[in-house]
Write an enzyme that holds these catalytic residues in place. Structure first.
Site, PDB file in Angstrom:
ATOM      1  N   SER A 140       4.164 -10.868  -0.146  1.00 47.21           N
ATOM      2  CA  SER A 140       3.748  -9.962   0.931  1.00 47.21           C
ATOM      3  C   SER A 140       2.239 -10.068   1.108  1.00 47.21           C
ATOM      4  O   SER A 140       1.516 -10.395   0.160  1.00 47.21           O
ATOM      5  CB  SER A 140       4.107  -8.510   0.567  1.00 47.21           C
ATOM      6  N   TYR A 153       2.849  -0.779  -4.703  1.00 44.85           N
ATOM      7  CA  TYR A 153       3.349  -2.003  -4.069  1.00 44.85           C
ATOM      8  C   TYR A 153       2.294  -3.096  -4.116  1.00 44.85           C
ATOM      9  O   TYR A 153       2.605  -4.262  -4.377  1.00 44.85           O
ATOM     10  CB  TYR A 153       3.757  -1.695  -2.635  1.00 44.85           C
TER      11      TYR A 153
END
Length: 259
Positions: A140, A153
Site C-alpha cells: 500500500s 496500518y
C-alpha cells in the site's frame, strides 16, 4: 517444462484478490485462489474452469503448511501473489487498539512471510524447470508515506515494504522476480467497511472522488507485471487514482484542466 503457468493468489475471496484471480484465469493461467471464507471461494471456483481454490488462513501455520502440501501434490507453482491483508481502525497512535495493531502486523507482515517461506521451495522448483518464477506482494502507499490516523496500518505496511525489499536482496542471483504493488485509494466492497465498521464512514472516504481505483485496475497491473519478459523486474509499482496526488492529498470534485 510447463506450458501453462500456475499462480497462487491469497485473499482471493473478495476485492483485489478476487479480481486478480479472475483476470489471471481469463489470460490463460491456472489459478489457485486462497482465502479463509470457503463459501466465497466456491463462487470464485465456479466462475472459471481455470480456477481451483483452497481454504486457508494466512495467520495459521497449520493452514499454510496444508496449502503447501496440497500445491506440491497437484502441480507446479510459478507465481505467488501475496494479497491477503487488511486494516482495522483509524485512531491516532495514543489511542489505537493494540489488539488491532497486533492483528494488522500478523496478517499483513507475518502472513506474507509465512506464505512466502512455505511456497518458496515450490517456486524455486518451477524456476529450475521453467526458467523463472515470481513473487508479487500487494502492499500500500500507506507503507511509503505516513498519514494522520494511519499509525497501525502504516506500521504494518511499512514493515511489509521492508520485508519485500530484503527478500529481493536475499534472492539476488536466482531467476525469481520480487515485485511490490503499492496501491493508493482503491474502492472495494469490504476494505474501508472492515476498517471503520460503519457503512456511512466508509462511503465518505470516496465521496466526490472522480474515478477512484477499483479492484480490476489493480488486478490489471499485477497481471501485466507478471506477463512482462521474465528478465524485466518492476521492483515497486505505485498506483493511485489521478485524483489522489499523495496519501493525504485527494481532490474531490470533477477533474478538469485549469483555464
Amino acid at each position: 517444462m510447463s506450458e501453462v503457468k500456475r499462480v497462487v493468489v491469497t485473499g482471493a475471496s473478495s476485492g483485489i484478490g478476487e479480481a486478480t484471480a479472475r483476470l489471471f484465469a481469463a489470460c490463460g493461467w491456472k489459478v489457485v485462489g486462497v482465502a479463509r471464507r470457503a463459501e466465497r471461494l466456491a463462487a470464485l471456483a465456479s466462475s472459471s474452469p481455470e480456477i481451483e481454490t483452497f481454504a486457508a488462513d494466512v495467520t495459521s501455520s497449520d493452514d499454510v503448511a496444508a496449502l503447501a502440501a496440497y500445491l506440491a501434490e497437484t502441480g507446479p507453482v510459478h507465481a505467488l501473489v501475496n494479497n491477503a491483508g487488511g486494516a482495522r481502525g483509524s485512531d491516532p497512535v495514543d489511542t489505537l487498539s493494540l489488539d488491532d495493531l497486533r492483528w494488522m502486523l500478523e496478517v499483513n507482515v507475518v502472513g506474507v512471510a509465512r506464505v512466502t517461506q512455505a511456497l518458496l521451495p515450490l517456486l524455486r522448483a518451477a524456476a529450475a524447470s521453467d526458467g523463472s518464477a515470481d513473487i508479487v506482494t500487494v502492499s500500500s502507499t500507506a507503507g511509503l508515506q505516513a498519514y494522520a490516523g494511519g499509525g497501525g496500518y502504516n506500521a504494518a505496511k511499512f514493515a511489509v515494504h521492508g520485508l519485500i525489499g530484503a527478500l529481493r536482496l536475499d534472492l539476488a542471483g536466482e531467476p525469481i522476480r520480487v515485485i511490490e504493488v503499492a496501491p493508493g485509494m482503491v474502492q472495494t466492497e469490504e476494505f474501508a467497511l472492515n476498517r471503520l465498521g460503519d457503512a456511512a464512514k466508509a462511503a465518505a472516504i470516496y465521496e466526490g472522488v472522480d474515478h477512484p481505483l477499483v479492484a480490476d485496475d489493480v488486478a490489471s497491473v499485477i497481471v501485466s507485471a507478471l506477463e512482462q519478459p521474465w528478465h524485466v523486474n518492476q521492483d515497486l509499482i505505485v498506483l493511485r487514482p489521478i485524483a489522489q496526488a499523495a496519501q493525504f492529498a485527494v481532490h474531490r470534485g470533477p477533474l478538469a484542466p485549469k483555464a
